[in-house]
Design a protein around this motif. Structure first.
Motif, mmCIF file in Angstrom:
data_model
loop_
_atom_site.group_PDB
_atom_site.id
_atom_site.type_symbol
_atom_site.label_atom_id
_atom_site.label_comp_id
_atom_site.label_asym_id
_atom_site.label_seq_id
_atom_site.Cartn_x
_atom_site.Cartn_y
_atom_site.Cartn_z
ATOM 1 N N THR A 1 0.823 -1.205 0.000
ATOM 2 C CA THR A 1 0.000 0.000 0.000
ATOM 3 C C THR A 1 0.860 1.259 0.000
ATOM 4 O O THR A 1 1.703 1.447 0.879
ATOM 5 C CB THR A 1 -0.934 0.010 1.220
ATOM 6 N N SER B 1 -8.097 8.785 12.472
ATOM 7 C CA SER B 1 -6.941 8.047 11.972
ATOM 8 C C SER B 1 -6.475 8.615 10.640
ATOM 9 O O SER B 1 -7.279 9.118 9.856
ATOM 10 C CB SER B 1 -7.300 6.565 11.791
ATOM 11 N N GLU B 2 -5.166 8.508 10.391
ATOM 12 C CA GLU B 2 -4.604 8.964 9.113
ATOM 13 C C GLU B 2 -4.327 7.803 8.171
ATOM 14 O O GLU B 2 -3.768 7.999 7.096
ATOM 15 C CB GLU B 2 -3.321 9.754 9.362
ATOM 16 N N HIS B 3 -4.694 6.588 8.560
ATOM 17 C CA HIS B 3 -4.430 5.422 7.711
ATOM 18 C C HIS B 3 -5.225 5.548 6.408
ATOM 19 O O HIS B 3 -6.363 6.021 6.408
ATOM 20 C CB HIS B 3 -4.839 4.143 8.445
ATOM 21 N N GLN C 1 -9.082 6.828 5.850
ATOM 22 C CA GLN C 1 -9.423 8.005 5.072
ATOM 23 C C GLN C 1 -10.390 7.680 3.941
ATOM 24 O O GLN C 1 -11.254 8.485 3.586
ATOM 25 C CB GLN C 1 -8.147 8.641 4.515
ATOM 26 N N ALA D 1 -5.960 4.554 18.957
ATOM 27 C CA ALA D 1 -5.433 3.822 17.809
ATOM 28 C C ALA D 1 -4.845 2.497 18.259
ATOM 29 O O ALA D 1 -4.186 2.410 19.299
ATOM 30 C CB ALA D 1 -4.362 4.656 17.110
ATOM 31 N N THR E 1 5.339 8.974 5.267
ATOM 32 C CA THR E 1 5.415 9.782 6.472
ATOM 33 C C THR E 1 6.853 10.173 6.794
ATOM 34 O O THR E 1 7.811 9.565 6.336
ATOM 35 C CB THR E 1 4.855 8.983 7.660
ATOM 36 N N GLU F 1 -13.059 6.357 12.323
ATOM 37 C CA GLU F 1 -11.894 6.496 11.445
ATOM 38 C C GLU F 1 -11.491 7.945 11.213
ATOM 39 O O GLU F 1 -10.387 8.214 10.721
ATOM 40 C CB GLU F 1 -12.166 5.814 10.092
ATOM 41 N N PRO G 1 -2.315 0.144 16.688
ATOM 42 C CA PRO G 1 -1.386 0.006 15.564
ATOM 43 C C PRO G 1 -1.434 -1.366 14.912
ATOM 44 O O PRO G 1 -1.327 -2.392 15.579
ATOM 45 C CB PRO G 1 -0.017 0.271 16.215
ATOM 46 N N ASN H 1 4.037 2.152 9.945
ATOM 47 C CA ASN H 1 4.162 0.718 10.224
ATOM 48 C C ASN H 1 5.311 0.067 9.456
ATOM 49 O O ASN H 1 5.597 -1.109 9.660
ATOM 50 C CB ASN H 1 2.851 -0.015 9.940
ATOM 51 N N GLY I 1 5.058 4.043 5.261
ATOM 52 C CA GLY I 1 4.208 4.358 6.399
ATOM 53 C C GLY I 1 4.895 4.193 7.729
ATOM 54 O O GLY I 1 6.013 3.674 7.832
#
Length: 782
Positions: free
Chosen positions: A484, A519-521, A525, A546, A696, A516, A548, A678, A676
Motif C-alpha cells: 500500500t 486516523s490517518e491510515h 481516510q 489507535a 510519512t 476512522e 497500531p 508501520n 508508512g
C-alpha cells in the motif's frame, strides 16, 4: 572565544565547521584524528567540501572544538553562526544503527533543528563556496606569474645557444619569485604542519622545490655555475632552477584546475538552492479600507499562516496548503516527478514547484529552514560530508604515507649519491620521489564522486543519506516491497459495504467514519471520504484510541465502537465474514460483535510492473509484503509480476520487521521499500531502507534513501545511481593508488625527472575530478 555553560553529559550535540588550510587527504585525516582524541567526539572531515561535521557528548563546547582544529594548524569557523561558542545544535539522544557504529540514523528530509535565519543550506555552502572562489583567484594569479617566469628559465637551461650575459644570476632572479612567492602556499602549509610535528603533501612539495632551488642558489653564490646545455666547465655544477620552477608551475596549474573542477561538483547543491522563489505576493489587509491587497515581499519574510498568491508560471514560495483555486503543479524540479500534480483546496504543496495553470491562494505551513526544499539541500549536504568505509581506508593510508615517502626520498638521495658519486643527480632523483608521491588524487577520489552523485540524485528526487549507503546498495540481493502506497497508489476507494441483519449500510458507514476520522491510515481516510461523498451526517466520536496494525476504537453516544481487523471481535457473523470484493476489509461493531464489513480497493500504480521488471533485470529478488488479506495481495502481485511464492500477506508491523530479519538470517542482504509508520521498524532493520516520498516523516527518518517521487521506478533508479557512484569512487581510488604504486618505483629508479613527475601528479588529480564529473550526465534508464 567565550565558552558556553556546561551541558548534560548524555546530550548529543552537533556542529558543522568550515575548515581552511587543508590541501590533501593527510590534512583531513589529521584533523579527524585530533578531534577523535577528544572524549565523546566523533568527527568526519571532508577534503572536497572543506567541511567537518562534529558530534559529541559531554561538557565540550563549539569553542573547544574550534580551538582543537586551530591547534592542529588549520582554520575553523562554525557554519550558520557568527559566535562559535553558541553555534552548536543540541539534538535528542540518538541511537546508533546496529549495522554500523558510525552513522546515527536520525536524519530526515524535513528538519527544523537549524535556526530559522534564511536557508540553512545556503549558510552551509556559502562560506565554503566563497573560500573556494577566493582560492581559485589566488591560485590563478600565482600560476600565471609562475608560468610567465618559468618559460625563460627553461629556455635558458635547456635550449642550446640561448645563453645570455650573467645567465646564472638571470635564472636566479627569474626563479626566486616563482619559488618563494608563487609557491608560497606550499611552503606556508609545510611550515605550519612542521610546527605541529606533522607532514602532508605540501611537505613533500616544499622540500623538493626548496632543495632544488637552495642547491642552485649555493652554486651561483659560490661562482661554480655552468651555463646553457653544454657550457659546464670542469669545476662547474648544474643548476636546478628549471626543476624548481617547472614543478611549482605544474603543481599550481594542477591545483587551480582541481579547485575549478571541484567547485563544479557543488553545482547540484547550489542548483537546489536556486529552485526556491525569491519574492512572493502576500495577501494583506489594508489598514484604511479593510480590503485585501497583494504586497510583493522577499520570500524570507514569510511566516507560518501567511496567505500568498501563486499565478500561472510562478513558483510556490514555500510549503503550504491550498486555500483557494485549482491548478496543476509541475514538481519535476523538486521531486523529479514527470506528471503534473492536480491540486485544489486542502491540497498540500511544496515550495519550489511551478504553478502551471490556475491562480492559487496558499497558506504557508513551513517557512525558512523548515521547508521541504531546505531539508533536501541540508540532507544532501550532510551526505556529501560523510565518508564511505573505503574512503576511511584511503585516509588512514594517507596519514602514514607522507612520513614513509620522506624517509624513502632520504634513502634514495643517499643511495644515489653513494652509487653515482654525484650529489646533483642524487638530489634530482630524490626531488622526483617527493613530487611524484603527493597523494592529492587519493584525497579527492571519494568526496568528489560523492558530491556529484548525491547532487545529481537530489535533482532527480533521490536523496542518499550517506556515503556508507553506497556500500549497502552494492551488496543487496533482495528487495522487499510494501504494497500500500508503494506498489499501489495508496488512494483507497470504498467498493463494498456488507451488514448483519437489518442494519442499514449508511448507518454502518456513518459509525465507521466517526471512528476512522481520528486516523490517518489510507483505509480509514477512504471510509471517511466515502461517507462525506454520500453526504452522510457523521456523528461525533470521543475517546479515540489507535490500535497500531489492527484498527481503532472510539465512543459514540456512550457506546464503544471498534473498527479494524476481524480478530478484534469475539464474533464475526457469517454474513460479513467473507467479503465478495477484492481489496482491504475492515469490520465495524460494538459489544464484541462485528456488525458490518467495509472493503476498500487500492489501484496498482501504472509504473509498478515496469519497476519490478527493472529490479529483476538488476538481479534482485522481489518480495511483496502487506497487511492486507491473501486475495488482495495475490491480485497485486500478479499485476506487477511477483511470483506467488514471494508474497507475504496479513502481516502486522512487527511481522514486517521479523520477515526482514528472517531473510537476513537466511543469508539475504535486504532492501526494504515502504512509506508508512508501520514500515519504520522494517526500514531500520533492513540492510538498506528506502522510503517513498509520499509517505510519512517517520518512514523517511528510518530510511537510508528517501525518494521524493512516489513512483516505484525511482527505487531502481536509486539503486542504479548508488552503484554507479560507488563504481566511480572505486575507479578513482584505483587510479590514485595505482598511480602512486607505479610511479614511485620509477622515480626511485631515476626514470622520471622532477618536471615530468610534477606534471603527472597534477594531472592525476584533474583526472580523478573529471571522472567524477561524468556523473552529472547520468540519466535513469527507461
Amino acid at each position: 572565544m567565550t565558552q558556553t555553560a556546561e551541558r548534560p553529559a548524555g546530550e548529543v550535540h552537533e556542529v558543522d565547521l568550515a575548515i581552511t588550510g587543508m590541501t590533501c587527504a593527510s590534512c583531513s585525516a589529521r584533523i579527524e584524528r585530533k578531534l577523535g582524541r577528544l572524549e565523546g567526539v566523533d568527527a568526519v572531515v571532508n577534503l572536497a567540501t572543506e567541511k567537518a561535521t562534529v558530534r559529541w557528548t559531554g561538557p565540550l563546547t563549539v569553542a573547544d572544538i574550534v580551538a582543537t582544529v586551530e591547534r592542529t594548524g588549520y582554520g575553523a569557523e562554525p557554519i550558520g553562526s557568527s559566535d562559535p561558542a553558541t553555534a552548536q545544535r543540541p539534538r535528542p539522544d540518538e541511537s546508533v544503527d546496529s549495522r554500523t557504529s558510525e552513522r546515527p540514523r536520525t536524519d530526515t528530509f524535513v528538519d527544523s533543528r537549524t535556526p530559522d535565519d534564511g536557508s540553512p543550506a545556503e549558510r552551509a555552502v556559502a562560506p565554503v563556496a566563497h573560500h573556494q572562489v577566493t582560492r581559485q583567484d589566488d591560485l590563478r594569479r600565482r600560476a600565471v606569474l609562475a608560468g610567465a617566469l618559468t618559460l625563460p628559465v627553461v629556455v635558458l637551461a635547456m635550449v642550446p645557444g640561448a645563453d645570455v650575459p650573467a645567465e646564472p644570476w638571470v635564472q636566479l632572479a627569474l626563479a626566486t619569485p616563482v619559488v618563494l612567492w608563487a609557491g608560497w602556499p606550499f611552503h606556508r602549509a609545510a611550515a605550519r604542519n612542521a610546527r605541529h610535528l606533522a607532514s602532508t603533501m605540501d611537505t613533500l612539495v616544499s622540500l623538493g622545490v626548496l632543495a632544488a632551488w637552495l642547491s642552485s642558489v649555493a652554486v651561483v653564490l659560490l661562482g661554480r655555475a655552468g651555463t646553457g646545455m653544454g657550457a659546464m666547465g670542469a669545476d662547474a655544477s648544474h643548476l636546478w632552477f628549471e626543476t624548481a620552477t617547472v614543478v611549482t608551475t605544474f603543481l599550481l596549474v594542477g591545483r587551480w584546475m582541481e579547485a575549478r573542477a571541484t567547485d563544479r561538483t557543488r553545482d547540484s547543491l547550489r542548483g537546489l538552492l536556486d529552485l526556491g522563489a525569491k519574492d512572493v505576493a502576500v495577501l494583506r489587509t489594508d489598514a484604511g479600507s479593510g480590503a485585501t491587497v497583494e504586497e510583493r515581499v522577499p520570500v524570507e519574510t514569510l511566516v507560518v499562516g501567511d496567505r500568498f498568491v501563486v499565478r500561472p508560471g510562478e513558483k510556490v514560495a514555500t510549503d503550504g496548503t491550498v486555500r483557494d483555486g485549482r491548478s496543476a503543479l509541475d514538481a519535476s524540479l523538486v521531486t523529479g516527478e514527470s506528471q503534473p500534480v492536480e491540486v485544489g483546496p486542502g491540497s498540500e504543496v511544496t515550495g519550489g514547484t511551478v504553478n502551471s495553470t490556475g491562480r492559487l491562494v496558499v497558506e504557508a505551513t513551513r517557512v525558512g529552514s523548515e521547508t521541504t526544499l531546505a531539508g533536501i539541500a541540508r540532507l544532501v549536504e550532510r551526505a556529501q560530508t560523510s565518508k564511505a568505509p573505503v574512503q576511511r581506508l584511503a585516509d588512514r593510508v594517507s596519514a602514514v604515507f607522507v612520513p614513509v615517502v620522506l624517509a624513502l626520498a632520504l634513502l634514495t638521495f643517499v643511495g644515489w649519491w653513494i652509487g653515482s658519486g654525484e650529489a646533483g643527480r642524487a638530489l634530482e632523483v630524490a626531488v622526483s620521489v617527493l613530487v611524484i608521491a603527493c597523494p592529492c588524487a587519493l584525497g579527492l577520489a571519494t568526496p568528489t564522486a560523492l558530491l556529484v552523485g548525491t547532487g545529481r540524485g537530489a535533482r532527480l528526487g533521490i536523496l542518499i543519506k550517506g556515503a556508507d549507503v553506497l556500500e549497502d546498495t552494492r551488496r543487496i540481493d533482495t528487495v522487499v516491497l510494501d504494497k500500500t502506497g508503494t506498489v499501489t497508489s495508496g488512494e483507497m476507494t470504498l467498493v463494498e459495504v456488507a451488514t448483519v441483519g437489518r442494519l442499514p449500510k449508511d448507518q454502518a458507514l456513518r459509525a465507521a467514519a466517526a471512528v476512522e476520522a481520528g486516523s490517518e491510515h489510507p483505509v480509514a481516510q477512504a471510509v471517511v471520504t466515502a461517507a462525506r461523498s454520500r453526504a452522510l451526517a457523521v456523528p461525533e466520536a470521543t475517546d479515540f484510541v489507535a490500535l497500531p496494525g489492527s484498527g481503532a476504537t472510539a465512543r459514540i453516544k456512550g457506546t464503544e465502537v471498534t473498527v479494524g481487523r476481524a480478530d478484534l471481535f469475539a464474533e464475526v457473523p457469517r454474513e460479513v465474514a467473507t467479503p465478495s470484493a477484492d481489496g482491504t476489509t475492515v469490520w465495524v461493531g460494538w459489544d464484541g460483535t462485528a456488525r458490518a464489513s467495509l472493503t476498500v480497493a487500492d489501484t496498482v500504480r501504472r509504473s509498478s510492473a515496469r519497476a519490478v521488471r527493472a529490479l529483476d533485470e538488476t538481479g534482485l529478488v522481489c518480495y511483496l509484503l502487506t497487511g492486507d488479506h491473501d486475495r488482495a495481495a495475490l491480485s497485486v502481485a500478479t499485476a506487477v509480476g511477483i511470483p506467488v511464492g514471494r508474497v507475504v500477506a496479513d502481516v502486522r508491523p512487527e511481522d514486517k520487521h521479523a520477515m526482514v530479519a528472517d531473510l537476513q538470517k537466511r543469508g539475504r542482504v535486504v532492501a526494504m521499500v515502504g512509506d508508512g509508520v508501520n514500515d519504520a521498524a522494517a526500514l531500520a532493520q533492513a540492510d538498506l531502507g528506502i522510503a517513498m516520498g509520499s509517505g510519512t516523516d517517520v518512514a523517511a527518518e528510518a530510511a537510508d534513501i528517501v525518494l521524493l517521487r512516489s513512483e516505484l521506478p525511482a527505487v531502481a533508479d536509486a539503486i542504479d545511481l548508488s552503484r554507479v557512484t560507488l563504481r566511480t569512487i572505486r575507479q578513482n581510488l584505483g587510479w590514485a593508488f595505482g598511480y602512486n604504486v607505479a610511479a614511485i618505483p620509477l622515480a626511485v629508479a631515476g626514470v622520471l625527472n622532477p618536471m615530468v613527475a610534477g606534471a603527472a601528479m597534477a594531472l592525476s588529480s584533474v583526472l580523478v575530478v573529471s571522472n567524477s564529473l561524468r556523473l552529472r550526465r547520468w540519466t535513469p534508464r527507461g
